[in-house]
Scaffold this motif. Sequence first.
Motif, PDB file in Angstrom:
ATOM      1  N   UNK A  95      64.924  -1.663  24.007  1.00 49.70           N
ATOM      2  CA  UNK A  95      66.181  -2.418  24.060  1.00 49.70           C
ATOM      3  C   UNK A  95      66.244  -3.560  23.047  1.00 49.70           C
ATOM      4  N   UNK A  96      65.111  -4.162  22.730  1.00 49.71           N
ATOM      5  CA  UNK A  96      65.100  -5.275  21.779  1.00 49.71           C
ATOM      6  C   UNK A  96      65.316  -4.791  20.342  1.00 49.71           C
ATOM      7  N   UNK A  97      64.985  -3.542  20.069  1.00 52.38           N
ATOM      8  CA  UNK A  97      65.168  -2.985  18.721  1.00 52.38           C
ATOM      9  C   UNK A  97      66.589  -3.257  18.231  1.00 52.38           C
ATOM     10  N   UNK A  98      66.710  -3.586  16.974  1.00 49.00           N
ATOM     11  CA  UNK A  98      67.995  -3.852  16.318  1.00 49.00           C
ATOM     12  C   UNK A  98      68.658  -5.165  16.731  1.00 49.00           C
ATOM     13  N   UNK A  99      67.908  -6.077  17.318  1.00 49.35           N
ATOM     14  CA  UNK A  99      68.443  -7.408  17.616  1.00 49.35           C
ATOM     15  C   UNK A  99      67.792  -8.425  16.684  1.00 49.35           C
ATOM     16  N   UNK A 125      60.915  -6.843  14.143  1.00 48.52           N
ATOM     17  CA  UNK A 125      61.315  -7.768  13.072  1.00 48.52           C
ATOM     18  C   UNK A 125      62.501  -8.656  13.421  1.00 48.52           C
ATOM     19  N   UNK A 126      62.603  -9.079  14.679  1.00 47.28           N
ATOM     20  CA  UNK A 126      63.635 -10.046  15.041  1.00 47.28           C
ATOM     21  C   UNK A 126      63.373 -11.337  14.273  1.00 47.28           C
ATOM     22  N   UNK A 127      64.437 -12.052  13.976  1.00 49.46           N
ATOM     23  CA  UNK A 127      64.304 -13.281  13.201  1.00 49.46           C
ATOM     24  C   UNK A 127      63.867 -14.477  14.054  1.00 49.46           C
ATOM     25  N   UNK A 128      64.213 -14.452  15.338  1.00 48.75           N
ATOM     26  CA  UNK A 128      63.907 -15.587  16.216  1.00 48.75           C
ATOM     27  C   UNK A 128      63.549 -15.102  17.620  1.00 48.75           C
TER      28      UNK A 128
END
Length: 143
Positions: free
Chosen positions: A66-70, A114-117
Amino acid sequence: MSSDEYRVFISGGTGVIGRRVVPLLLTAGHQVTAIARTETKAAALEALGARPVQIDIFSKPQVLDEVADHDVVLHLATNIPTGSRAALKSAWRTNDRLRSEAAANLAAAAIQTDSKRYVGESITFPYVDLGDEWIPESAERSH
C-alpha cells in the motif's frame, strides 16, 4: 500533479490527529490514502476525497504494497488508554505495538519504495517549568 503536490499515505487517518490532518492535506491539493479499520471510517474518508484502504498495519507485506507509489508516509496511529486504564501496563500494549512494529513496517516500506518523507507522531507528558532544577516524578504536571 505539480511539484508541490504529494501522494500521502496515512496510518491513523481517522483518529484524533488524522481527522484534522486529512482535510488539511486534501485542501492543499495532495492525494491522500489512509487506513480505515471500518466501513464507516472508510466512507468518511471517501466523503472527504481521500482513498481509504483496509489493511493490517502489523503486516509487512500489506504495508509495503500500500505504501508503494506514495511520496510521504505519515504514521499517526495511536491507541492511548484513557482514565484509570492508563495506569495499567496492559492497556498500553496496542499503542506500544503501533510505535514499534507498525512504525518499523511503515518506515521500512517508505525506504523500500523511495518515499521522500516519513513522519511519526509522538507523545509527551509535560510538567511544570522548574527552570534549571531537576524535575522529580513527584512534580506537578502542567495542564
